[in-house]
Design a protein around this motif. Structure first.
Motif, PDB file in Angstrom:
ATOM      1  N   GLU A  89       0.823  -1.200   0.000  1.00  0.00           N
ATOM      2  CA  GLU A  89       0.000   0.000   0.000  1.00  0.00           C
ATOM      3  C   GLU A  89       0.862   1.256   0.000  1.00  0.00           C
ATOM      4  OE1 GLU A  89      -2.571  -0.125   3.374  1.00  0.00           O
ATOM      5  OE2 GLU A  89      -3.751  -1.827   2.632  1.00  0.00           O
ATOM      6  N   ARG A  90       0.219   2.403  -0.306  1.00  0.00           N
ATOM      7  CA  ARG A  90       0.870   3.702  -0.166  1.00  0.00           C
ATOM      8  C   ARG A  90       0.364   4.359   1.107  1.00  0.00           C
ATOM      9  NH1 ARG A  90      -0.082   7.321  -5.083  1.00  0.00           N
ATOM     10  NH2 ARG A  90       1.564   8.609  -4.187  1.00  0.00           N
ATOM     11  N   GLY A  91       1.175   5.262   1.652  1.00  0.00           N
ATOM     12  CA  GLY A  91       0.803   5.917   2.892  1.00  0.00           C
ATOM     13  C   GLY A  91      -0.239   7.004   2.696  1.00  0.00           C
ATOM     14  N   GLU A  92      -0.828   7.431   3.801  1.00  0.00           N
ATOM     15  CA  GLU A  92      -1.825   8.493   3.790  1.00  0.00           C
ATOM     16  C   GLU A  92      -1.269   9.770   3.144  1.00  0.00           C
ATOM     17  OE1 GLU A  92      -5.644  10.018   4.788  1.00  0.00           O
ATOM     18  OE2 GLU A  92      -4.887   7.981   5.047  1.00  0.00           O
ATOM     19  N   ARG A  93       0.017  10.032   3.363  1.00  0.00           N
ATOM     20  CA  ARG A  93       0.649  11.231   2.805  1.00  0.00           C
ATOM     21  C   ARG A  93       1.667  10.865   1.721  1.00  0.00           C
ATOM     22  NH1 ARG A  93       2.199  13.601   8.735  1.00  0.00           N
ATOM     23  NH2 ARG A  93       2.326  15.692   7.858  1.00  0.00           N
ATOM     24  N   GLY A  94       1.382   9.777   0.997  1.00  0.00           N
ATOM     25  CA  GLY A  94       2.302   9.290  -0.020  1.00  0.00           C
ATOM     26  C   GLY A  94       3.350   8.388   0.606  1.00  0.00           C
ATOM     27  N   GLY A  95       4.144   7.771  -0.229  1.00  0.00           N
ATOM     28  CA  GLY A  95       5.207   6.902   0.273  1.00  0.00           C
ATOM     29  C   GLY A  95       4.907   5.432   0.065  1.00  0.00           C
ATOM     30  N   VAL A  96       5.980   4.664  -0.034  1.00  0.00           N
ATOM     31  CA  VAL A  96       5.888   3.228  -0.219  1.00  0.00           C
ATOM     32  C   VAL A  96       6.058   2.538   1.133  1.00  0.00           C
ATOM     33  CG1 VAL A  96       8.375   2.971  -0.676  1.00  0.00           C
ATOM     34  CG2 VAL A  96       6.774   1.289  -1.606  1.00  0.00           C
ATOM     35  N   ALA A  97       5.410   1.400   1.312  1.00  0.00           N
ATOM     36  CA  ALA A  97       5.574   0.624   2.546  1.00  0.00           C
ATOM     37  C   ALA A  97       7.029   0.163   2.657  1.00  0.00           C
ATOM     38  CB  ALA A  97       4.636  -0.580   2.543  1.00  0.00           C
ATOM     39  N   PRO A  98       7.516  -0.014   3.885  1.00  0.00           N
ATOM     40  CA  PRO A  98       8.926  -0.391   4.062  1.00  0.00           C
ATOM     41  C   PRO A  98       9.370  -1.605   3.246  1.00  0.00           C
ATOM     42  CG  PRO A  98       8.010   0.273   6.160  1.00  0.00           C
ATOM     43  CD  PRO A  98       6.863   0.269   5.189  1.00  0.00           C
ATOM     44  N   ASP A  99       8.472  -2.585   3.070  1.00  0.00           N
ATOM     45  CA  ASP A  99       8.904  -3.783   2.340  1.00  0.00           C
ATOM     46  C   ASP A  99       8.963  -3.569   0.825  1.00  0.00           C
ATOM     47  OD1 ASP A  99       6.230  -3.762   1.657  1.00  0.00           O
ATOM     48  OD2 ASP A  99       5.815  -5.814   2.318  1.00  0.00           O
ATOM     49  N   GLY A 100       8.580  -2.364   0.367  1.00  0.00           N
ATOM     50  CA  GLY A 100       8.676  -2.077  -1.061  1.00  0.00           C
ATOM     51  C   GLY A 100       9.898  -1.262  -1.430  1.00  0.00           C
ATOM     52  N   VAL A 101      10.712  -0.913  -0.425  1.00  0.00           N
ATOM     53  CA  VAL A 101      11.867  -0.031  -0.668  1.00  0.00           C
ATOM     54  C   VAL A 101      12.908  -0.694  -1.565  1.00  0.00           C
ATOM     55  CG1 VAL A 101      13.866   1.059   0.441  1.00  0.00           C
ATOM     56  CG2 VAL A 101      11.576   1.343   1.421  1.00  0.00           C
ATOM     57  N   GLU A 102      13.220  -1.942  -1.303  1.00  0.00           N
ATOM     58  CA  GLU A 102      14.303  -2.611  -2.036  1.00  0.00           C
ATOM     59  C   GLU A 102      14.022  -2.664  -3.534  1.00  0.00           C
ATOM     60  OE1 GLU A 102      16.632  -6.940  -2.151  1.00  0.00           O
ATOM     61  OE2 GLU A 102      15.236  -6.472  -0.508  1.00  0.00           O
ATOM     62  N   GLU A 103      12.811  -3.052  -3.901  1.00  0.00           N
ATOM     63  CA  GLU A 103      12.449  -3.155  -5.317  1.00  0.00           C
ATOM     64  C   GLU A 103      12.502  -1.787  -5.998  1.00  0.00           C
ATOM     65  OE1 GLU A 103       8.644  -4.542  -8.110  1.00  0.00           O
ATOM     66  OE2 GLU A 103       8.567  -4.807  -5.926  1.00  0.00           O
ATOM     67  N   LEU A 104      11.996  -0.769  -5.310  1.00  0.00           N
ATOM     68  CA  LEU A 104      11.984   0.577  -5.883  1.00  0.00           C
ATOM     69  C   LEU A 104      13.413   1.116  -6.014  1.00  0.00           C
ATOM     70  CD1 LEU A 104       9.716   2.397  -6.872  1.00  0.00           C
ATOM     71  CD2 LEU A 104       9.682   3.489  -4.621  1.00  0.00           C
ATOM     72  N   ALA A 105      14.253   0.809  -5.015  1.00  0.00           N
ATOM     73  CA  ALA A 105      15.652   1.252  -5.060  1.00  0.00           C
ATOM     74  C   ALA A 105      16.369   0.656  -6.262  1.00  0.00           C
ATOM     75  CB  ALA A 105      16.367   0.856  -3.773  1.00  0.00           C
ATOM     76  N   ASP A 106      16.160  -0.615  -6.514  1.00  0.00           N
ATOM     77  CA  ASP A 106      16.799  -1.257  -7.662  1.00  0.00           C
ATOM     78  C   ASP A 106      16.334  -0.620  -8.964  1.00  0.00           C
ATOM     79  OD1 ASP A 106      18.119  -2.969  -5.952  1.00  0.00           O
ATOM     80  OD2 ASP A 106      16.732  -4.640  -6.236  1.00  0.00           O
ATOM     81  N   ALA A 107      15.039  -0.282  -9.038  1.00  0.00           N
ATOM     82  CA  ALA A 107      14.498   0.330 -10.256  1.00  0.00           C
ATOM     83  C   ALA A 107      15.127   1.696 -10.505  1.00  0.00           C
ATOM     84  CB  ALA A 107      12.976   0.452 -10.146  1.00  0.00           C
ATOM     85  N   ILE A 108      15.278   2.490  -9.446  1.00  0.00           N
ATOM     86  CA  ILE A 108      15.898   3.813  -9.583  1.00  0.00           C
ATOM     87  C   ILE A 108      17.363   3.676  -9.988  1.00  0.00           C
ATOM     88  CG2 ILE A 108      16.601   5.903  -8.341  1.00  0.00           C
ATOM     89  CD1 ILE A 108      14.097   5.467  -6.551  1.00  0.00           C
ATOM     90  N   ALA A 109      18.063   2.769  -9.327  1.00  0.00           N
ATOM     91  CA  ALA A 109      19.492   2.584  -9.594  1.00  0.00           C
ATOM     92  C   ALA A 109      19.755   2.181 -11.039  1.00  0.00           C
ATOM     93  CB  ALA A 109      20.070   1.546  -8.639  1.00  0.00           C
ATOM     94  N   GLU A 110      18.804   1.466 -11.632  1.00  0.00           N
ATOM     95  CA  GLU A 110      18.976   0.987 -13.007  1.00  0.00           C
ATOM     96  C   GLU A 110      18.437   1.961 -14.049  1.00  0.00           C
ATOM     97  OE1 GLU A 110      16.978  -2.755 -12.963  1.00  0.00           O
ATOM     98  OE2 GLU A 110      18.387  -3.658 -11.536  1.00  0.00           O
TER      99      GLU A 110
END
Length: 239
Positions: free
Chosen positions: A138-159
């Motif tokens: 899910e996304r947060g009330e004020r935006g943001g990704v749940a903690p368990d989604g950080v790794e996947e998003l980080a890899d996408a940005i890095a690439e």
């Protein structure tokens, strides 16, 4: 010195004292913490005064306000941060002036930012906004990704071409287990940052804390604090 410049100088001095004291209490060097002044709803004239007073990092959260302000201040040596929830239809405009987008929270936004950065021949710093009040997926009330989604998003940005993974950002949650527990929330963000840096060592920015809780953020280890009201005053009502 104009009345407004004197007012901003006094407010900046107070915020500087708070950051310096917080760094000392946490046994951190003052230069380890960057002050980002959030100038939303305030005019370009205030940005120019802040620059005269030594501010080099400013933040905005609405493109329709930020774009003309950045243009009006294009002659100044400033780092512009975009900190608001960002819709993909605003990405092209935001990438024309922002140096760092602190609110990246979904793969679709990464794709759009990458395309716009490449088109504009720019390198855009990206922070992943972590929602400490969001359940998995899910996304947060004020935006943001749940903690368990950080790794996947980080890899996408890095690439992604044109993007640079800078680190993490959070806003102290208003609901959930960390509501009213800013220090605990920021310490949790630092744990997530530590894990992120094991895979992406250069992603060492941690943006946390605002006017009311910057001390908790510095104590937890934040590298950037976003301060608006304490520098610029109570915001005028919109509309």
């Amino acid at each position: 010195m104009t009345d407004r410049k004197a007012e901003l100088a006094a407010n900046l001095a107070q915020v500087e004292e708070r950051i310096t004291a917080s760094c000392a209490a946490a046994d951190r060097a003052r230069e380890d913490v960057t002050l980002v002044v959030v100038t939303k709803t305030y005019p370009a004239s205030d940005v120019r005064i802040l620059h005269e007073l030594g501010v080099r990092h400013v933040a905005e959260n609405r493109d329709q306000d930020a774009a003309p302000k950045a243009t009006a201040c294009a002659d100044l040596s400033l780092t512009w941060h975009f900190v608001g929830q960002l819709q993909t239809n605003k990405v092209r405009s935001v990438t024309s002036y922002a140096d760092i987008v602190q609110s990246v929270d979904r793969p679709k936004l990464v794709t759009a930012l990458s395309a716009a950065a490449v088109r504009g021949e720019r390198e855009l710093g990206c922070l992943i906004q972590v929602a400490l009040d969001a359940e998995s997926g899910e996304r947060g009330e004020r935006g943001g990704v749940a903690p368990d989604g950080v790794e996947e998003l980080a890899d996408a940005i890095a690439e992604a071409p044109g993007l640079r993974l800078g680190g993490l950002m959070t806003v102290a949650p208003l609901a959930g287990e960390y509501a009213g527990r800013q220090r605990a929330a920021f310490e949790r963000l630092m744990e997530i940052s530590s894990r992120l840096r094991s895979a992406h060592p250069a992603a060492n920015m941690v943006s946390a804390g605002m006017s009311g809780d910057l001390e908790d953020a510095v104590a937890a280890g934040a590298t950037h604090v976003r301060v608006g009201t304490a520098v610029l005053g109570v915001r005028p009502r919109l509309g």
